[in-house]
Design an enzyme around this catalytic site. Structure first.
Site, PDB file in Angstrom:
ATOM      1  N   ASP A 148      -0.262   5.195   0.708  1.00 49.76           N
ATOM      2  CA  ASP A 148      -0.556   6.185   1.751  1.00 49.76           C
ATOM      3  C   ASP A 148      -0.560   5.571   3.145  1.00 49.76           C
ATOM      4  O   ASP A 148      -1.282   4.619   3.404  1.00 49.76           O
ATOM      5  CB  ASP A 148      -1.927   6.827   1.504  1.00 49.76           C
ATOM      6  CG  ASP A 148      -1.895   7.740   0.289  1.00 49.76           C
ATOM      7  OD1 ASP A 148      -0.791   8.146  -0.111  1.00 49.76           O
ATOM      8  OD2 ASP A 148      -2.973   8.029  -0.258  1.00 49.76           O
TER       9      ASP A 148
ATOM     10  N   ASP B 241       0.859  -1.170   0.000  1.00 50.68           N
ATOM     11  CA  ASP B 241       0.000   0.000   0.000  1.00 50.68           C
ATOM     12  C   ASP B 241       0.910   1.240   0.000  1.00 50.68           C
ATOM     13  O   ASP B 241       2.079   1.156   0.373  1.00 50.68           O
ATOM     14  CB  ASP B 241      -0.867  -0.053   1.265  1.00 50.68           C
ATOM     15  CG  ASP B 241      -1.671   1.205   1.462  1.00 50.68           C
ATOM     16  OD1 ASP B 241      -2.351   1.617   0.504  1.00 50.68           O
ATOM     17  OD2 ASP B 241      -1.616   1.791   2.561  1.00 50.68           O
TER      18      ASP B 241
END
Ligand code: GDP
Ligand code: CO
Length: 688
Positions: free
Chosen positions: A419, A417
C-alpha cells in the site's frame, strides 16, 4: 609557457609549497627547432608538453544563472583537448539554454562535453547508491553550492578516465583569461614531480574597470585568509613563512589522485579547506590518512596570471563577512590550529564585526573525500543517465571505470511494501509499476511482498501478476513460502495448502481478546477524565464488509479479504491526542505493538516487518549464496524492513513528500507510490 625560474619551495613534511611563479611568455614555442631552450633563470614548457596534459584534463564549469553570453564566451576559452564538464544549478529554463549553447558549441567544434544539472534526482541517487551521500540534502537531492558542484565534477572526471581536473568560474568576462588559466594548469602539472599535485592561480591585475569596491573586498578576504594560513604554517616549522598567496583561489586545478583524497568545505570555505585538508592529511603533523601519498609527497604550485580577472559583481558590503567567516573558520577548527592562531582569528573576526562578543566561530560542514565513493557501482548507476548528459546527442562515449561484473540476477532480491508503495495509496492500482514488475520478472529477480495486507489479499495480486515468491503478511505476522520454492529444507511452523508458514505473530482470536482488554482499560480512564474528551475506535473485526470497503476505498471483494485476518488487527482511532495517547499506552501495556501504516493503525503481538525480512533473506542466502537485497517502502512501518536490506529506498507519499525516517543510507526516490517504485527498480537493475 615560460616561467621565471621556480623559486625555492617551503616544505612541511612531504608537502611542498612553491612560491608564486611569474609567467614571462604565454607561449614559448614547440619542441621542434632548437631555439627555445630553457635559458638561465627561466623554465620553459613546450606546447607539446602542455597539449599532452590538456588531453588528460577535464575542466569543470560550475554555473548558476550566469549571463548566457558570458557563459558562451567562457566555453570558447577552454583549450580544444580538454573535456568540458558543466555542472549547473541554474533554473530549469536557463539550464535548457545552457545545454543548447554547449550542444551547438560542441557540434561545430567537434568536441564532446558533459552537461549535468545539480538537481537531477537520478544523479543524486547514483551518489547515494554508491556510498557517497555526503552531498545529498534532506530533500533527497544534491545540495546547493559550488563545492557540491565541484565534487560532482571531480567524480565525473574520474569516471571519464581523466588524470587532472581544473575549475573555471563561468562568470568570467575574458575568454583570454580562461585560456590562460588552463595553460597555467597544464604547465604546472608538467613541472611538478608528484602525482598528488595542485595548481592555484593568483590574479595579477586589479582591474580598475569595476571600481575599487569589488576587488578590494576579495583582495581583503584573500589577504586575511593568506595571513592566517601562513600563521598556521609558521607554527609548524622553525621559520616564519608567507608562502601562501592563494588561500581563496577559485581558479585552481588538481591531479585526480589528489582531488579524490581531500575533504571539502561548503560555500566559500572550499578553497581554503583544500589547503587545510592537504596539511591535515599529508604533512605528517597529524597521523597520515593514506600510506602512499607521503612517499611521493604533495606538491602545490602557485602561479600568477597576466590577463586581468574580470567577473560578475554580485554582492554588496556584507558579503565581505560572508566570505571571510567560512574561510577563517576552517582554519580555526582544524586540529592543526593551535591556541595562538585561534585567538588571533577570533580577534580578527571580532574586530571586523563578523562575530559578536561571546559568539563562537561557526563550524563548516565538511564533505568527505570523493574516493569514499564506490566507483564501479557509480559507473553502473550512471550508465543509464549518461546518454542524456553527454553532448552532442547520440555521440559515443566511454566510461573509463571498470564497472561491476553484473551479478547473477538470482542474487538480487526486492522486498517491497504494497500500500502506497507498489500500489497507489488511493486506488490500490499497480498499473504505473507494471512495466518495472515485468522487467524484474524478465530478469528473474524475485519480488517479495511485505505488507500489512492479509495472505488472502496478497494472493489476489500474486495471481494477477504471476508472482510465486515467498511473501510476508500482516506486518510480519508470518512468512508464507510456496512449497518447492527453496531447494534446501528449513524449519517452519505449519503447512497450509501449498505454503510452508513461519509464524511470528500471535493468533488473531487471542490478539483480539488482548486488544479488547486493553481498549476496555483505556475507555475506563477516558470516561473518568472529562478533559480527555471522547474517543472512537473501530476495528476491521467489528466492521461489516461494507464498512471496511467504505473506510478503505477497497471494493467489496477485497474488503472481505482484508477482514480475513490471521495475525493482526487493523484499527481506526479518532479522538483528541491525549485520549489517543491513553489508548496507545494501554495497547503497549498489554504487550502489543501498534504501528501506523499510512492510513490505519496495525496492532500486532509485537511482530514487525524486520524479523520476517531477516528470515526470508537468510533463506535466500542459504539457497543462492550471497544476495544483494533491496527494500522499498513509503512509511514508518517499513523502517524495520528497510533496516534489514543492503539498499534502502523510500518512495514519496501522496503529498509528494518523503516520510521522515531515521535510518542511514536511505535513498529517497522521486515519484509517488508506484511511480517512485518504478524508478527504484531502475536502480535495482542498474546495480552491479
Ligand atoms: P565568486 O566569484 O567567488 O564571487 O563566486 P560566484 O558567485 O561568481 O560563483 C563562482 C562560480 O560558481 C560561478 O561560475 C557560479 O555560476 C558558480 N556557482 C555558484 N553557486 C553554484 C551552485 O550552487 N552550483 C553550481 N554548480 N555552481 C555554482
Ligand atoms: Co565570480
Amino acid at each position: 609557457m615560460r616561467y621565471e625560474f621556480i623559486r625555492q619551495a617551503d616544505h612541511i613534511g612531504p608537502v611542498k609549497i612553491h612560491d608564486v611563479c611569474r609567467c614571462l611568455e604565454l607561449d614559448s614555442g614547440s619542441d621542434m627547432g632548437n631555439l627555445a631552450k630553457d635559458s638561465a633563470g627561466t623554465r620553459r614548457i613546450s606546447r607539446e608538453a602542455i597539449a599532452d596534459i590538456e588531453q588528460k584534463m577535464a575542466i569543470v564549469l560550475p554555473v548558476r544563472n550566469e549571463d548566457l553570453k558570458v557563459f558562451e564566451s567562457v566555453l570558447s576559452g577552454i583549450p580544444h583537448d580538454c573535456l568540458i564538464i558543466v555542472i549547473s544549478n541554474s533554473s530549469m529554463d536557463i539550464f535548457k539554454n545552457e545545454k543548447d549553447i554547449v550542444s551547438r558549441f560542441c557540434n561545430v567544434t567537434k568536441r564532446q562535453a558533459m552537461v549535468v544539472h545539480q538537481k537531477d534526482p537520478d544523479l543524486a541517487n547514483a551518489f547515494s547508491f554508491s556510498g557517497y551521500p555526503d552531498i545529498i540534502g534532506d530533500d533527497g537531492l544534491i545540495s546547493n553550492g559550488k563545492s557540491e558542484g565541484m565534487i560532482i565534477g571531480i567524480i565525473l572526471s574520474r569516471l571519464m578516465g581523466k588524470e587532472y581536473v581544473g575549475f573555471i568560474d563561468t562568470d568570467n568576462y575574458i575568454p583570454g583569461a580562461v585560456l590562460e588559466y588552463v595553460k597555467h594548469y597544464a604547465t604546472g602539472f608538467s613541472i611538478v614531480n608528484s602525482p598528488y599535485s595542485m595548481v592555484r592561480i593568483l590574479w595579477r591585475y586589479k582591474p580598475k574597470l569595476i571600481g575599487e569596491l569589488y576587488f578590494k573586498k576579495w583582495g581583503r578576504v584573500s589577504e586575511i585568509s593568506n595571513r592566517f594560513v601562513n600563521a598556521l604554517l609558521s607554527t609548524k616549522g622553525r621559520f616564519e613563512t608567507e608562502v601562501i598567496k592563494t588561500a581563496n583561489a577559485g581558479e585552481h586545478a588538481m591531479s585526480l589522485e589528489l582531488a579524490m583524497r581531500l575533504t571539502y568545505g561548503s560555500g566559500y570555505a572550499v578553497e581554503t579547506q583544500e589547503l587545510i585538508s592537504i596539511l591535515e592529511n599529508f604533512s605528517g603533523i597529524l597521523e597520515a590518512t593514506d600510506d602512499f601519498v607521503p612517499e611521493k609527497g604533495v606538491e602545490i604550485l602557485q602561479t600568477e596570471s597576466i590577463n586581468p580577472h574580470l567577473h560578475a559583481e554580485k554582492g554588496d558590503d556584507h558579503l565581505l563577512q560572508e566570505m571571510l567567516i567560512p574561510s577563517l573558520s576552517v582554519i580555526y577548527h582544524s586540529p592543526l590550529c593551535e591556541e595562538q592562531t585561534r585567538n588571533a582569528i577570533k580577534k580578527q573576526l571580532l574586530d571586523m564585526e563578523c562575530l559578536k562578543e561571546g559568539e563562537m566561530v561557526p563550524d563548516i560542514h565538511l564533505l568527505s573525500p570523493p574516493q569514499n565513493i564506490n566507483l564501479p557501482v557509480f559507473a553502473d548507476n550512471m550508465e543509464s543517465i549518461m546518454p542524456r548528459i553527454i553532448v552532442p546527442d547520440n555521440s559515443i562515449f566511454r566510461i573509463a571505470v571498470a564497472r561491476n561484473k553484473k551479478t547473477d540476477a538470482n542474487n538480487k532480491v526486492v522486498i517491497t511494501d504494497l500500500d502506497g508503495t507498489l500500489l497507489d495509496s488511493q486506488n490500490y492500482s499497480y498499473s504505473l509499476a507494471l512495466d518495472a514488475i515485468r522487467k524484474l520478472q524478465g530478469l528473474g529477480i524475485p519480488i517479495v511482498f511485505c505488507s500489512s495486507k492479509t495472505r488472502f489479499e496478497q494472493e489476489v495480486y500474486r495471481e494477477e501478476l504471476g508472482i510465486n515468491t515467498p511473501f510476508i503478511v500482516e506486518n510480519g505476522g508470518a512468512v508464507y513460502v510456496p512449497k518447492d520454492y527453496f531447494r534446501l529444507p528449513f524449519s517452519y511452523d505449519k503447512i497450509i495448502s501449498d505454503y510452508m508458514v513461519i509464524e511470528f505473530g500471535i493468533a488473531y482470536q487471542e490478539l483480539r481478546h488482548r486488544l479488547s482488554m486493553a481498549l476496555e482499560a483505556a475507555y475506563c480512564q477516558i470516561e473518568a477524565n472529562a478533559s480527555l474528551g471522547g474517543i472512537l475506535i473501530n476495528s476491521f473485526g467489528d466492521m461489516t464488509i461494507e464498512e471496511v470497503a467504505k473506510e478503505t476505498g477497497l471494493g467489496l471483494k477485497m474488503a472481505a479479504l482484508a477482514k480475513q485476518r490471521e495475525y493482526s488487527e487493523t484499527i481506526t482511532v479518532k479522538g483528541n491526542k491525549k485520549a489517543v495517547d491513553v489508548v496507545f499506552d494501554e495497547i503497549k501495556k498489554a504487550g502489543l505493538l501498534c504501528t501506523f501504516g499510512g492510513r490505519f493503525y496495525e496492532v500486532t503481538g509485537g511482530n514487525d516487518k524486520g524479523k520476517a525480512v531477516k528470515i526470508i533473506l537468510e533463506l535466500y542466502k542459504m539457497n543462492y549464496g550471497n544476495v544483494m537485497s533491496f527494500g522499498i517502502g513509503n512509511n514508518i512501518n517499513d523502517l524495520p524492513l528497510l533496516s534489514q536490506v543492503n539498499y534502502r529506498m523510500l518512495v514519496q507519499g501522496a503529498d509528494k513528500r518523503w516520510q521522515k525516517l531515521n535510518i542511514s543510507g536511505l535513498c529517497r526516490v522521486k515519484g509517488v507510490g508506484p511511480e517512485g517504485w518504478s524508478k527504484a527498480i531502475e536502480m535495482v537493475v542498474a546495480q552491479g
